[in-house]
Design a protein around this motif. Structure first.
Motif, PDB file in Angstrom:
ATOM      1  N   LYS A 156       0.841  -1.187   0.000  1.00  0.00           N
ATOM      2  CA  LYS A 156       0.000   0.000   0.000  1.00  0.00           C
ATOM      3  C   LYS A 156       0.880   1.242   0.000  1.00  0.00           C
ATOM      4  CE  LYS A 156      -3.918  -2.114   2.413  1.00  0.00           C
ATOM      5  NZ  LYS A 156      -4.783  -2.057   3.623  1.00  0.00           N
ATOM      6  N   LYS A 157       0.380   2.296  -0.608  1.00  0.00           N
ATOM      7  CA  LYS A 157       1.162   3.528  -0.680  1.00  0.00           C
ATOM      8  C   LYS A 157       1.495   4.041   0.720  1.00  0.00           C
ATOM      9  CE  LYS A 157       2.872   7.011  -3.150  1.00  0.00           C
ATOM     10  NZ  LYS A 157       3.261   7.963  -2.127  1.00  0.00           N
ATOM     11  N   SER A 158       0.570   3.888   1.657  1.00  0.00           N
ATOM     12  CA  SER A 158       0.814   4.356   3.024  1.00  0.00           C
ATOM     13  C   SER A 158       1.951   3.577   3.683  1.00  0.00           C
ATOM     14  CB  SER A 158      -0.463   4.232   3.860  1.00  0.00           C
ATOM     15  OG  SER A 158      -0.920   2.886   3.877  1.00  0.00           O
ATOM     16  N   ALA A 159       1.998   2.260   3.435  1.00  0.00           N
ATOM     17  CA  ALA A 159       3.064   1.426   4.002  1.00  0.00           C
ATOM     18  C   ALA A 159       4.410   1.786   3.379  1.00  0.00           C
ATOM     19  CB  ALA A 159       2.747  -0.053   3.779  1.00  0.00           C
ATOM     20  N   LEU A 160       4.384   2.048   2.089  1.00  0.00           N
ATOM     21  CA  LEU A 160       5.605   2.436   1.393  1.00  0.00           C
ATOM     22  C   LEU A 160       6.147   3.749   1.948  1.00  0.00           C
ATOM     23  CD1 LEU A 160       7.625   2.067  -0.955  1.00  0.00           C
ATOM     24  CD2 LEU A 160       5.966   3.172  -2.445  1.00  0.00           C
ATOM     25  N   ASP A 161       5.273   4.728   2.106  1.00  0.00           N
ATOM     26  CA  ASP A 161       5.705   6.036   2.606  1.00  0.00           C
ATOM     27  C   ASP A 161       6.173   5.969   4.059  1.00  0.00           C
ATOM     28  OD1 ASP A 161       5.085   7.148   0.176  1.00  0.00           O
ATOM     29  OD2 ASP A 161       3.113   7.882   0.796  1.00  0.00           O
ATOM     30  N   ALA A 162       5.626   5.011   4.829  1.00  0.00           N
ATOM     31  CA  ALA A 162       5.991   4.883   6.245  1.00  0.00           C
ATOM     32  C   ALA A 162       7.371   4.269   6.423  1.00  0.00           C
ATOM     33  CB  ALA A 162       4.951   4.038   6.981  1.00  0.00           C
ATOM     34  N   LEU A 163       7.824   3.472   5.458  1.00  0.00           N
ATOM     35  CA  LEU A 163       9.070   2.730   5.628  1.00  0.00           C
ATOM     36  C   LEU A 163      10.192   3.176   4.690  1.00  0.00           C
ATOM     37  CD1 LEU A 163      10.463   0.380   7.133  1.00  0.00           C
ATOM     38  CD2 LEU A 163       9.715  -1.115   5.276  1.00  0.00           C
ATOM     39  N   VAL A 164       9.855   3.678   3.522  1.00  0.00           N
ATOM     40  CA  VAL A 164      10.865   3.970   2.495  1.00  0.00           C
ATOM     41  C   VAL A 164      10.826   5.443   2.133  1.00  0.00           C
ATOM     42  CG1 VAL A 164      11.657   3.449   0.153  1.00  0.00           C
ATOM     43  CG2 VAL A 164      10.674   1.624   1.574  1.00  0.00           C
ATOM     44  N   VAL A 165      12.020   6.019   2.012  1.00  0.00           N
ATOM     45  CA  VAL A 165      12.120   7.406   1.564  1.00  0.00           C
ATOM     46  C   VAL A 165      13.216   7.478   0.496  1.00  0.00           C
ATOM     47  CG1 VAL A 165      13.775   8.074   3.369  1.00  0.00           C
ATOM     48  CG2 VAL A 165      12.347   9.811   2.311  1.00  0.00           C
ATOM     49  N   PHE A 166      13.021   8.359  -0.461  1.00  0.00           N
ATOM     50  CA  PHE A 166      13.971   8.510  -1.561  1.00  0.00           C
ATOM     51  C   PHE A 166      14.565   9.910  -1.528  1.00  0.00           C
ATOM     52  CE2 PHE A 166      10.785   5.448  -2.970  1.00  0.00           C
ATOM     53  CZ  PHE A 166      11.582   4.397  -3.431  1.00  0.00           C
ATOM     54  N   SER A 167      15.854   9.989  -1.810  1.00  0.00           N
ATOM     55  CA  SER A 167      16.529  11.272  -1.968  1.00  0.00           C
ATOM     56  C   SER A 167      17.292  11.241  -3.284  1.00  0.00           C
ATOM     57  CB  SER A 167      17.502  11.522  -0.808  1.00  0.00           C
ATOM     58  OG  SER A 167      18.283  12.676  -1.071  1.00  0.00           O
ATOM     59  N   THR A 168      16.953  12.146  -4.173  1.00  0.00           N
ATOM     60  CA  THR A 168      17.615  12.175  -5.476  1.00  0.00           C
ATOM     61  C   THR A 168      18.605  13.332  -5.603  1.00  0.00           C
ATOM     62  OG1 THR A 168      15.810  13.495  -6.417  1.00  0.00           O
ATOM     63  CG2 THR A 168      15.634  11.103  -6.606  1.00  0.00           C
ATOM     64  N   GLU A 169      18.627  14.216  -4.624  1.00  0.00           N
ATOM     65  CA  GLU A 169      19.474  15.404  -4.747  1.00  0.00           C
ATOM     66  C   GLU A 169      20.954  15.088  -4.620  1.00  0.00           C
ATOM     67  OE1 GLU A 169      18.291  18.351  -5.746  1.00  0.00           O
ATOM     68  OE2 GLU A 169      16.465  17.184  -5.936  1.00  0.00           O
ATOM     69  N   LEU A 170      21.325  14.207  -3.663  1.00  0.00           N
ATOM     70  CA  LEU A 170      22.738  13.909  -3.456  1.00  0.00           C
ATOM     71  C   LEU A 170      23.343  13.140  -4.623  1.00  0.00           C
ATOM     72  CD1 LEU A 170      23.246  12.906   0.294  1.00  0.00           C
ATOM     73  CD2 LEU A 170      23.929  14.989  -0.858  1.00  0.00           C
ATOM     74  N   TYR A 171      22.496  12.571  -5.478  1.00  0.00           N
ATOM     75  CA  TYR A 171      23.024  11.788  -6.591  1.00  0.00           C
ATOM     76  C   TYR A 171      23.439  12.668  -7.753  1.00  0.00           C
ATOM     77  CZ  TYR A 171      23.969   7.124  -8.321  1.00  0.00           C
ATOM     78  OH  TYR A 171      24.611   5.987  -8.719  1.00  0.00           O
ATOM     79  N   LYS A 172      23.311  13.973  -7.615  1.00  0.00           N
ATOM     80  CA  LYS A 172      23.753  14.879  -8.671  1.00  0.00           C
ATOM     81  C   LYS A 172      25.236  15.127  -8.509  1.00  0.00           C
ATOM     82  CE  LYS A 172      19.364  17.331  -9.210  1.00  0.00           C
ATOM     83  NZ  LYS A 172      18.661  18.606  -9.024  1.00  0.00           N
ATOM     84  N   PHE A 173      25.988  14.848  -9.548  1.00  0.00           N
ATOM     85  CA  PHE A 173      27.439  15.017  -9.513  1.00  0.00           C
ATOM     86  C   PHE A 173      27.887  15.903 -10.665  1.00  0.00           C
ATOM     87  CE2 PHE A 173      28.187  12.400  -6.102  1.00  0.00           C
ATOM     88  CZ  PHE A 173      29.551  12.188  -5.896  1.00  0.00           C
ATOM     89  N   GLU A 174      29.051  16.535 -10.481  1.00  0.00           N
ATOM     90  CA  GLU A 174      29.654  17.270 -11.573  1.00  0.00           C
ATOM     91  C   GLU A 174      30.052  16.274 -12.654  1.00  0.00           C
ATOM     92  OE1 GLU A 174      32.144  18.311  -8.077  1.00  0.00           O
ATOM     93  OE2 GLU A 174      30.186  17.365  -8.118  1.00  0.00           O
ATOM     94  N   ASP A 175      30.252  16.765 -13.842  1.00  0.00           N
ATOM     95  CA  ASP A 175      30.699  15.896 -14.920  1.00  0.00           C
ATOM     96  C   ASP A 175      32.002  15.221 -14.520  1.00  0.00           C
ATOM     97  OD1 ASP A 175      28.582  16.578 -16.489  1.00  0.00           O
ATOM     98  OD2 ASP A 175      29.639  18.174 -17.564  1.00  0.00           O
ATOM     99  N   ILE A 176      32.111  13.948 -14.817  1.00  0.00           N
ATOM    100  CA  ILE A 176      33.329  13.202 -14.508  1.00  0.00           C
ATOM    101  C   ILE A 176      34.431  13.608 -15.480  1.00  0.00           C
ATOM    102  CG2 ILE A 176      34.346  10.898 -14.392  1.00  0.00           C
ATOM    103  CD1 ILE A 176      32.385  11.478 -12.160  1.00  0.00           C
ATOM    104  N   VAL A 177      35.592  13.898 -14.944  1.00  0.00           N
ATOM    105  CA  VAL A 177      36.728  14.308 -15.777  1.00  0.00           C
ATOM    106  C   VAL A 177      37.767  13.206 -15.732  1.00  0.00           C
ATOM    107  CG1 VAL A 177      38.582  15.992 -16.063  1.00  0.00           C
ATOM    108  CG2 VAL A 177      36.321  16.741 -15.266  1.00  0.00           C
ATOM    109  N   PHE A 178      38.131  12.691 -16.882  1.00  0.00           N
ATOM    110  CA  PHE A 178      39.143  11.638 -16.963  1.00  0.00           C
ATOM    111  C   PHE A 178      40.459  12.240 -17.440  1.00  0.00           C
ATOM    112  CE2 PHE A 178      35.122   9.412 -17.327  1.00  0.00           C
ATOM    113  CZ  PHE A 178      35.308   8.362 -16.448  1.00  0.00           C
ATOM    114  N   ALA A 179      41.516  11.959 -16.690  1.00  0.00           N
ATOM    115  CA  ALA A 179      42.842  12.485 -17.064  1.00  0.00           C
ATOM    116  C   ALA A 179      43.394  11.678 -18.237  1.00  0.00           C
ATOM    117  CB  ALA A 179      43.789  12.398 -15.885  1.00  0.00           C
TER     118      ALA A 179
END
Length: 265
Positions: free
Chosen positions: A242-265
């Motif tokens: 149920k959506k209520s059970a999902l919201d009570a136990l699981v939370v998502f954060s997508t902001e920290l997954y933003k990274f600068e472009d990867i630079v390869f030497a």
């Protein structure tokens, strides 16, 4: 009041930073700067998943401390795929902590070579741990958990190990997972089964059997892409959650997954 000897202050800063490197494995300069010397205890409620921010003064202080440690060959330098300078304990740095009665091992293997995916994963996990410390949680870092330290670090909990654990003063446990958008089918099926087990355990009126020691579930926190959030939400609902059970136990954060472009030497 008599001013403290600057050499003593410098030594204390060095030892704090070496301890942090022992706990986290490797850190960027900005991470070292964000780890201020004092943080509280007694955090309750859901943690804020925001990148820790260091002031310009914090950065300058960390740079000076790292320079002294590098000159003493107590830290190793490397370069991350994003171009950032990273630091880890050298053999000499580990010995310094050992002589002070602190278990420590060198992080030389952590800065020699790694993929951009591993760097991204560990850096995000470290940011979660640093933010948790600053907010007053007891933290088990990814490095500590990989070394068999902390709750569930040896055999895991219900067959799974976390990336970071945060424990509040109220005994609630916040299980943090750093997830990429694509997961192989076998691992993804195991994740769904594990979440079912956690949901049943969290709902038990007799207390958590998986956690024990009077601990209780806060939430399972996924630091992930929007694509992973959409897929996992859709699949759990399809399994009968149920959506209520999902919201009570699981939370998502997508902001920290933003990274600068990867630079390869």
């Amino acid at each position: 009041m008599r001013a403290r000897d600057g050499r003593i202050i410098a030594r204390e800063r060095e030892e704090r930073l070496l301890k942090s490197l022992a706990r986290f494995g490797f850190l960027r300069t900005r991470d070292c700067a964000a780890l201020r010397p004092l943080w509280g205890r007694g955090a309750t409620g859901e943690p804020r998943l925001e990148a820790p921010v260091a002031t310009a003064s914090d950065v300058r202080m960390a740079q000076r401390t790292l320079r002294r440690l590098a000159n003493a060959r107590q830290v190793l330098r490397g370069q991350g795929p994003d171009g950032s300078v990273i630091y880890a304990l050298s053999e000499a740095g580990a010995r310094r902590l050992q002589h002070a009665g602190i278990a420590a091992t060198t992080g030389k293997d952590l800065v020699r070579a790694f993929s951009s995916a591993h760097f991204r994963h560990r850096t995000i996990a470290n940011m979660i741990g640093i933010r948790g410390l600053l907010e007053g949680y007891w933290v088990s870092t990814e490095r500590e958990l990989s070394q068999g330290k902390g709750l569930g670090s040896v055999d895991g909990i219900a067959g799974k190990k976390p990336d970071v654990l945060l424990r509040g003063a109220d005994g609630r446990l916040w299980w943090c997972e750093v997830e990429r958008s694509r997961k192989n089918a076998k691992e993804y099926a195991k994740l769904l089964k594990w979440l079912d087990a956690v949901a049943a355990d969290a709902a038990s009126t007799s207390g958590s059997k998986l956690l024990g020691n009077g601990l209780k579930w806060g939430k399972v926190i996924f630091v992930c892409t929007r694509a992973f959030r959409a897929k996992l939400t859709r699949d759990l609902i399809a399994k009968g959650w149920k959506k209520s059970a999902l919201d009570a136990l699981v939370v998502f954060s997508t902001e920290l997954y933003k990274f600068e472009d990867i630079v390869f030497a």
